[in-house]
Design a protein around this motif. Structure first.
Motif, PDB file in Angstrom:
ATOM      1  N   GLY A   7       7.071  50.395  -8.543  1.00 29.12           N
ATOM      2  CA  GLY A   7       8.077  49.605  -7.711  1.00 29.12           C
ATOM      3  C   GLY A   7       9.452  50.233  -7.367  1.00 29.12           C
ATOM      4  N   ALA A   8       9.455  51.457  -7.435  1.00 32.92           N
ATOM      5  CA  ALA A   8      10.934  52.015  -7.646  1.00 32.92           C
ATOM      6  C   ALA A   8      11.585  51.920  -6.469  1.00 32.92           C
ATOM      7  N   THR A   9      10.852  51.395  -5.380  1.00 33.64           N
ATOM      8  CA  THR A   9      11.735  51.088  -4.251  1.00 33.64           C
ATOM      9  C   THR A   9      12.004  49.625  -3.995  1.00 33.64           C
ATOM     10  N   GLY A  10      11.770  48.922  -4.929  1.00 28.89           N
ATOM     11  CA  GLY A  10      12.161  47.578  -4.796  1.00 28.89           C
ATOM     12  C   GLY A  10      13.274  47.071  -5.297  1.00 28.89           C
ATOM     13  N   ASP A  11      13.544  45.752  -5.080  1.00 31.20           N
ATOM     14  CA  ASP A  11      14.708  44.937  -5.383  1.00 31.20           C
ATOM     15  C   ASP A  11      15.357  45.083  -6.885  1.00 31.20           C
ATOM     16  N   LEU A  39       7.620  55.282  -8.376  1.00 28.09           N
ATOM     17  CA  LEU A  39       6.598  55.244  -7.286  1.00 28.09           C
ATOM     18  C   LEU A  39       6.920  54.083  -6.397  1.00 28.09           C
ATOM     19  N   GLY A  40       6.460  54.166  -5.214  1.00 23.96           N
ATOM     20  CA  GLY A  40       6.463  53.151  -4.218  1.00 23.96           C
ATOM     21  C   GLY A  40       5.455  53.526  -3.053  1.00 23.96           C
ATOM     22  N   ARG A  41       5.307  52.228  -2.237  1.00 23.97           N
ATOM     23  CA  ARG A  41       4.189  52.768  -1.249  1.00 23.97           C
ATOM     24  C   ARG A  41       4.569  53.830   0.074  1.00 23.97           C
ATOM     25  N   ASP A  84      -0.336  54.169  -3.507  1.00 20.97           N
ATOM     26  CA  ASP A  84      -0.832  52.707  -3.367  1.00 20.97           C
ATOM     27  C   ASP A  84      -1.357  52.473  -4.610  1.00 20.97           C
ATOM     28  N   VAL A  85      -1.282  51.320  -5.020  1.00 23.87           N
ATOM     29  CA  VAL A  85      -1.932  50.884  -6.179  1.00 23.87           C
ATOM     30  C   VAL A  85      -3.385  50.739  -6.507  1.00 23.87           C
ATOM     31  N   ASN A  86      -3.896  50.728  -5.199  1.00 22.46           N
ATOM     32  CA  ASN A  86      -5.454  50.652  -5.275  1.00 22.46           C
ATOM     33  C   ASN A  86      -5.853  52.042  -5.031  1.00 22.46           C
ATOM     34  N   ILE A 145       5.970  45.455 -18.614  1.00 21.86           N
ATOM     35  CA  ILE A 145       5.510  44.461 -17.505  1.00 21.86           C
ATOM     36  C   ILE A 145       6.677  43.322 -17.269  1.00 21.86           C
ATOM     37  N   GLU A 146       6.816  43.180 -15.948  1.00 24.91           N
ATOM     38  CA  GLU A 146       7.908  42.052 -15.562  1.00 24.91           C
ATOM     39  C   GLU A 146       7.199  40.626 -15.545  1.00 24.91           C
ATOM     40  N   LYS A 147       7.829  39.697 -15.222  1.00 27.01           N
ATOM     41  CA  LYS A 147       7.480  38.384 -15.290  1.00 27.01           C
ATOM     42  C   LYS A 147       6.658  38.083 -13.870  1.00 27.01           C
ATOM     43  N   PRO A 148       6.018  37.355 -13.584  1.00 26.61           N
ATOM     44  CA  PRO A 148       5.194  36.104 -14.618  1.00 26.61           C
ATOM     45  C   PRO A 148       3.996  36.790 -15.041  1.00 26.61           C
ATOM     46  N   PHE A 149       3.830  36.596 -16.514  1.00 22.45           N
ATOM     47  CA  PHE A 149       2.515  36.865 -17.026  1.00 22.45           C
ATOM     48  C   PHE A 149       1.478  35.499 -16.757  1.00 22.45           C
ATOM     49  N   ALA A 419      21.350  42.573 -19.885  1.00 24.31           N
ATOM     50  CA  ALA A 419      20.236  42.164 -20.419  1.00 24.31           C
ATOM     51  C   ALA A 419      19.155  43.333 -20.298  1.00 24.31           C
ATOM     52  N   TYR A 420      19.025  43.858 -19.150  1.00 20.21           N
ATOM     53  CA  TYR A 420      18.071  44.742 -18.864  1.00 20.21           C
ATOM     54  C   TYR A 420      18.526  46.203 -19.424  1.00 20.21           C
ATOM     55  N   GLU A 421      19.781  46.430 -19.773  1.00 12.54           N
ATOM     56  CA  GLU A 421      19.931  47.490 -20.306  1.00 12.54           C
ATOM     57  C   GLU A 421      19.519  47.548 -21.761  1.00 12.54           C
TER      58      GLU A 421
HETATM   59  P1  NAD Z   1       9.992  43.973  -4.471  1.00 13.21           P
HETATM   60  O1  NAD Z   1       9.222  43.261  -3.523  1.00 13.21           O
HETATM   61  O2  NAD Z   1      11.474  44.102  -3.869  1.00 13.21           O
HETATM   62  O3  NAD Z   1       9.434  45.630  -4.562  1.00 13.21           O
HETATM   63  C1  NAD Z   1       7.923  45.834  -4.773  1.00 13.21           C
HETATM   64  C2  NAD Z   1       7.712  47.158  -5.198  1.00 13.21           C
HETATM   65  O4  NAD Z   1       6.384  47.351  -5.176  1.00 13.21           O
HETATM   66  C3  NAD Z   1       8.302  48.062  -4.172  1.00 13.21           C
HETATM   67  O5  NAD Z   1       8.706  49.397  -4.738  1.00 13.21           O
HETATM   68  C4  NAD Z   1       6.968  48.570  -3.117  1.00 13.21           C
HETATM   69  O6  NAD Z   1       6.875  49.841  -2.932  1.00 13.21           O
HETATM   70  C5  NAD Z   1       5.896  48.273  -4.320  1.00 13.21           C
HETATM   71  N1  NAD Z   1       4.525  48.124  -3.601  1.00 13.21           N
HETATM   72  C6  NAD Z   1       4.360  46.878  -2.833  1.00 13.21           C
HETATM   73  N2  NAD Z   1       2.840  47.185  -2.677  1.00 13.21           N
HETATM   74  C7  NAD Z   1       2.572  48.069  -3.248  1.00 13.21           C
HETATM   75  C8  NAD Z   1       1.372  48.806  -3.346  1.00 13.21           C
HETATM   76  N3  NAD Z   1       0.240  48.367  -2.720  1.00 13.21           N
HETATM   77  N4  NAD Z   1       0.915  50.037  -3.831  1.00 13.21           N
HETATM   78  C9  NAD Z   1       2.282  50.529  -4.688  1.00 13.21           C
HETATM   79  N5  NAD Z   1       3.360  50.003  -4.702  1.00 13.21           N
HETATM   80  C10 NAD Z   1       3.541  48.767  -3.907  1.00 13.21           C
HETATM   81  O7  NAD Z   1       9.695  43.341  -5.709  1.00 13.21           O
HETATM   82  P2  NAD Z   1      11.017  43.087  -6.762  1.00 13.21           P
HETATM   83  O8  NAD Z   1      11.839  41.882  -6.426  1.00 13.21           O
HETATM   84  O9  NAD Z   1      11.466  44.542  -7.144  1.00 13.21           O
HETATM   85  O10 NAD Z   1      10.087  42.531  -7.993  1.00 13.21           O
HETATM   86  C11 NAD Z   1       9.270  43.440  -8.899  1.00 13.21           C
HETATM   87  C12 NAD Z   1       8.766  42.534  -9.940  1.00 13.21           C
HETATM   88  O11 NAD Z   1       9.896  42.117 -11.026  1.00 13.21           O
HETATM   89  C13 NAD Z   1       7.913  41.245  -9.859  1.00 13.21           C
HETATM   90  O12 NAD Z   1       6.906  41.233 -10.798  1.00 13.21           O
HETATM   91  C14 NAD Z   1       8.906  40.290  -9.934  1.00 13.21           C
HETATM   92  O13 NAD Z   1       8.141  39.211 -10.206  1.00 13.21           O
HETATM   93  C15 NAD Z   1       9.761  40.736 -11.130  1.00 13.21           C
HETATM   94  N6  NAD Z   1      11.118  40.139 -11.132  1.00 13.21           N
HETATM   95  C16 NAD Z   1      12.085  40.201 -10.084  1.00 13.21           C
HETATM   96  C17 NAD Z   1      13.079  40.036 -10.160  1.00 13.21           C
HETATM   97  C18 NAD Z   1      14.315  40.164  -9.262  1.00 13.21           C
HETATM   98  O14 NAD Z   1      15.332  39.775  -9.301  1.00 13.21           O
HETATM   99  N7  NAD Z   1      13.900  40.673  -8.106  1.00 13.21           N
HETATM  100  C19 NAD Z   1      13.654  39.328 -11.229  1.00 13.21           C
HETATM  101  C20 NAD Z   1      12.693  39.069 -12.302  1.00 13.21           C
HETATM  102  C21 NAD Z   1      11.675  39.666 -12.196  1.00 13.21           C
END
Ligand code: NAD
Length: 490
Positions: A7-11, A39-41, A84-86, A145-149, A419-421
């Motif tokens: 999820g390295a390209t995520g928010d 890692l990211g998609r 891709d996770v799958n 692992i992140e939430k939710p569990f 907190a994350y740090e």
């Molecule tokens: P996001 O949607 O911004 O990012 C998701 C990431 O997952 C991306 O890097 C994407 O490339 C990857 N991804 C999606 N589908 C994929 C697949 N099929 N194969 C491989 N990678 C795939 O999500 P986020 O906001 O970064 O959140 C990530 C986690 O953190 C979640 O569990 C969320 O509940 C948790 N979380 C997020 C926040 C927040 O502030 N954003 C806060 C608390 C917890």
């Protein structure tokens, strides 16, 4: 060591994880040499990825000034791999990259896997780490692992079963970022380092405990998730109960991860179960209407984009909780959390018993109880409310607050580590004190499950409250029934 980030390209990676790694690096808390694989998609070159990491740091790091040399050295550790996770082949490519970097940097096969992806992927990824050989290291391995569990007791158990087939409990770090907040981490120290507080931190002296986590924001862009979750899953099952455990746990003889988690588990075991029948009297659920916050008109929950207009989702929950152990029996713990409330605040207020013989001194004057106020956010403060004569007001006894601010640590302009740090650092060094143990998570879901069922079956009213208030009146009644009120609501 190797740090693999799904999820390295995520928010979350952008806003929290990269800046945290960077600040740890500058504080010399990041082990060296380190290989960080994102890692990211999508497809990205290593360079593009390093640029993304840099951009996120420039935007979100608590440090405002950056040295180009240090930044360059830090970014050098990063590589990117499409996954891709799958897709099992992608895990093989990942394994090759991990091994290649281990050889290049001559690092031990100590591998940490951080799953910052949608929860539906947690189990698939863990199983693929096991099956691909990524988890078969000559060193140690850890999973964060992140939430939710899970979304209820059953799904949480299913998820845990799968994770446990790939990782041992000691290798699993379940994030609850409230446990990374300095003031939550300070709760045990407040008690063990202050004999004065230690001697009164019990049912003899405490009348009730109030835990509030209020937000002014609404559901924002997260309706897809939130409308299915509600405050009960989003806040109560995890963060609120974790704060309750940290406040109510008995001080262990030794302050270490296993002892602290043991004591937290005991709190959960002593929580009086709420049966489906009790829910009506012990729990308040609410949903926000339109209103005004900081001079701005805001829409009601049902009118928010992406929300089902007939939604019964709880955006506010309050509860009266009893801990049936000798330490706390008879002391109600009240929790409340909600969106679109009057102020953004996370705090714990401990109200002490008012055991003065004379409740009325001078002209029928009522004396306020002593309060210990622990402000968790947005500020970080401890204050004590005492009573004192006010010479400016005819010597009347009035409450005064003695304030111990912990914000001085930001004096150097660098800000307090987020907190994350703290949590990522603990993950790096393998300290699980401030992560949720499976037993805590399971007991929390067990306690919450009848409430989820009652919500589902609409067994209790959904109280509407105007945006910009402290929630529905029913939450005040919950305390009034025991002769109390929420403190600090103004
Ligand atoms: P996001 O949607 O911004 O990012 C998701 C990431 O997952 C991306 O890097 C994407 O490339 C990857 N991804 C999606 N589908 C994929 C697949 N099929 N194969 C491989 N990678 C795939 O999500 P986020 O906001 O970064 O959140 C990530 C986690 O953190 C979640 O569990 C969320 O509940 C948790 N979380 C997020 C926040 C927040 O502030 N954003 C806060 C608390 C917890």
């Amino acid at each position: 060591m190797t740090f693999v980030l799904f999820g390295a390209t995520g928010d979350l990676a952008k806003r929290k994880i990269f800046p945290a790694l960077y600040n740890l690096y500058l504080d010399q808390k990041l082990p060296q040499p380190i290989s960080i694989i994102g890692l990211g998609r999508g497809t990205l070159t290593h360079n593009d990825f390093q640029e993304k990491v840099k951009e996120s740091i420039l935007t979100f790091s608590r440090r405002l000034e950056h040295d180009a040399g240090e930044m360059g050295d830090f970014l050098e550790a990063f590589r990117y791999n499409t996954l891709d996770v799958n897709n099992t082949e992608d895990y093989q490519k990942l394994l090759q990259l991990v091994k290649q970097r281990e050889a290049e940097l001559q690092i031990k096969e100590n591998r940490m896997f951080y799953l910052s992806v949608a929860p539906k992927f947690f189990d698939i990824i863990a199983l693929n780490i096991r099956d691909s050989g990524l988890g078969a290291t000559n060193g140690w391995k850890r999973l964060m692992i992140e939430k939710p569990f899970g979304r209820d007791l059953q799904t949480a158990r299913q998820l845990n079963k799968k994770l446990s087939s790939a990782f041992e409990e000691e290798e699993i770090f379940r994030i609850d970022h409230y446990l990374g907040k300095p003031m939550v981490q300070n709760l045990e120290a407040l008690e063990f380092a202050n004999p004065v507080l230690q001697s009164i931190w019990n049912r003899e002296h405490i009348a009730n405990v109030q835990i509030t986590a209020s937000e002014t924001v609404g559901v924002e862009t997260r309706a897809g998730y939130y409308d299915q979750a509600g405050a009960i899953r989003d806040m109560v099952q995890n963060h609120m109960l974790q704060m309750l455990m940290m406040t109510a746990m008995n001080l262990p003889k030794k302050i270490n991860a296993s002892e602290i988690r043991n004591e937290k588990r005991k709190v959960m075991e002593a929580l009086r179960p709420v049966t489906k029948e009790d829910v009506q009297t012990q729990i308040v659920r609410g949903q926000y209407l339109s209103g005004e916050i900081n001079g701005q008109k805001v829409p009601g929950y049902k009118d928010e984009p992406g929300v089902d207009p007939s939604s019964n989702t709880d955006t506010f929950v309050a509860a009266r909780i009893w801990i049936d152990n000798p330490f706390w029996s008879g002391v109600p713990f009240y929790i409340r959390t909600g969106k679109r409330m009057k102020e953004k605040s996370t705090r714990i207020v401990i109200e002490f018993k008012n055991s003065l013989d004379l409740h009325y001194i001078n002209d029928n004057q009522k004396v306020e109880p002593n309060l210990l106020i622990i402000e968790i956010s947005p500020g970080e403060n401890v204050s004590l409310q005492l009573n004192s004569k006010n010479p400016m007001n005819n010597g009347k006894i009035e409450p005064v607050r003695i304030n111990f601010s912990c914000e001085d640590s930001s004096r150097n302009g660098l800000g307090v580590p987020e907190a994350y740090e703290r949590l990522i650092y603990d993950f790096l060094i393998g300290n699980s004190t401030f992560f949720a143990h499976w037993k805590e998570v399971e007991l929390s879901w067990e306690w919450v499950q009848p409430i989820l069922d009652a919500f589902e079956e609409n067994l209790l009213p959904l109280h509407e409250y105007s945006s910009g208030t402290y929630g529905p009146d029913a939450a005040n009644t919950l305390l009034l029934e025991n002769g109390f009120k929420w403190w600090l609501d103004e």
